[in-house]
Design a protein around this motif. Sequence first.
Motif, PDB file in Angstrom:
ATOM      1  N   HIS A   1     -90.508  68.654 -30.224  1.00 45.77           N
ATOM      2  CA  HIS A   1     -89.120  68.892 -28.873  1.00 45.77           C
ATOM      3  C   HIS A   1     -88.932  67.072 -28.598  1.00 45.77           C
ATOM      4  O   HIS A   1     -87.853  67.292 -28.678  1.00 45.77           O
TER       5      HIS A   1
ATOM      6  N   ARG B   1     -81.756  73.924 -32.853  1.00 47.11           N
ATOM      7  CA  ARG B   1     -82.146  75.592 -32.507  1.00 47.11           C
ATOM      8  C   ARG B   1     -82.775  75.620 -33.152  1.00 47.11           C
ATOM      9  O   ARG B   1     -83.407  77.335 -32.721  1.00 47.11           O
ATOM     10  N   GLY B   2     -83.901  74.933 -34.062  1.00 43.76           N
ATOM     11  CA  GLY B   2     -85.313  75.477 -34.634  1.00 43.76           C
ATOM     12  C   GLY B   2     -85.870  75.650 -33.990  1.00 43.76           C
ATOM     13  O   GLY B   2     -87.415  76.211 -34.455  1.00 43.76           O
ATOM     14  N   LEU B   3     -86.446  74.722 -32.765  1.00 41.39           N
ATOM     15  CA  LEU B   3     -87.667  75.405 -31.516  1.00 41.39           C
ATOM     16  C   LEU B   3     -88.109  76.710 -31.286  1.00 41.39           C
ATOM     17  O   LEU B   3     -86.889  76.972 -30.891  1.00 41.39           O
ATOM     18  N   GLU B   4     -88.444  76.992 -30.509  1.00 43.11           N
ATOM     19  CA  GLU B   4     -89.178  78.436 -30.112  1.00 43.11           C
ATOM     20  C   GLU B   4     -89.095  78.066 -29.137  1.00 43.11           C
ATOM     21  O   GLU B   4     -89.769  77.221 -28.556  1.00 43.11           O
ATOM     22  N   LEU B   5     -88.425  79.090 -28.474  1.00 42.71           N
ATOM     23  CA  LEU B   5     -88.538  78.262 -26.592  1.00 42.71           C
ATOM     24  C   LEU B   5     -89.250  79.053 -25.703  1.00 42.71           C
ATOM     25  O   LEU B   5     -89.285  79.686 -25.615  1.00 42.71           O
ATOM     26  N   GLU B   6     -90.292  78.477 -24.793  1.00 40.15           N
ATOM     27  CA  GLU B   6     -91.932  79.542 -24.378  1.00 40.15           C
ATOM     28  C   GLU B   6     -90.346  80.518 -23.464  1.00 40.15           C
ATOM     29  O   GLU B   6     -89.494  79.535 -22.286  1.00 40.15           O
ATOM     30  N   GLY B   7     -90.581  81.863 -23.136  1.00 43.42           N
ATOM     31  CA  GLY B   7     -89.630  82.282 -22.126  1.00 43.42           C
ATOM     32  C   GLY B   7     -90.922  82.810 -20.535  1.00 43.42           C
ATOM     33  O   GLY B   7     -92.218  83.143 -21.182  1.00 43.42           O
TER      34      GLY B   7
END
Length: 106
Positions: free
Chosen positions: A71, A88-94
């Motif tokens: 990131h 945009r390709g990063l997975e975000l921690e929800g």
Amino acid sequence: MKTTENKARAAEAVPKGLSPTADVTAALAGLMNDINSKLQQQNERLTMFERKTMTYGRPALSAAADAEAPHQKAFNAYLRSGDDDALRGLELEGKALASNVAADGG
């Protein structure tokens, strides 16, 4: 008022034939030897402490800077060139917040 014992000890401390100047010089030399030996001991303790902290201490900061997180790389690319594809390709921690709990906590 000296007792005989004190006079005898004072006579033992001063070798015969020394002048008062030589006596002071010898006393100062003894004091300096004591100070030097104590400084040497302190230096050895500090050296051992430094070795221990280097062995079991924290990693160097430069090692942490070499391994950048994805990131951080994506954000740097966005700031430098405006390229937001990597972001945009990063997975975000929800994470979620539960707001349906009763007022009494039960």
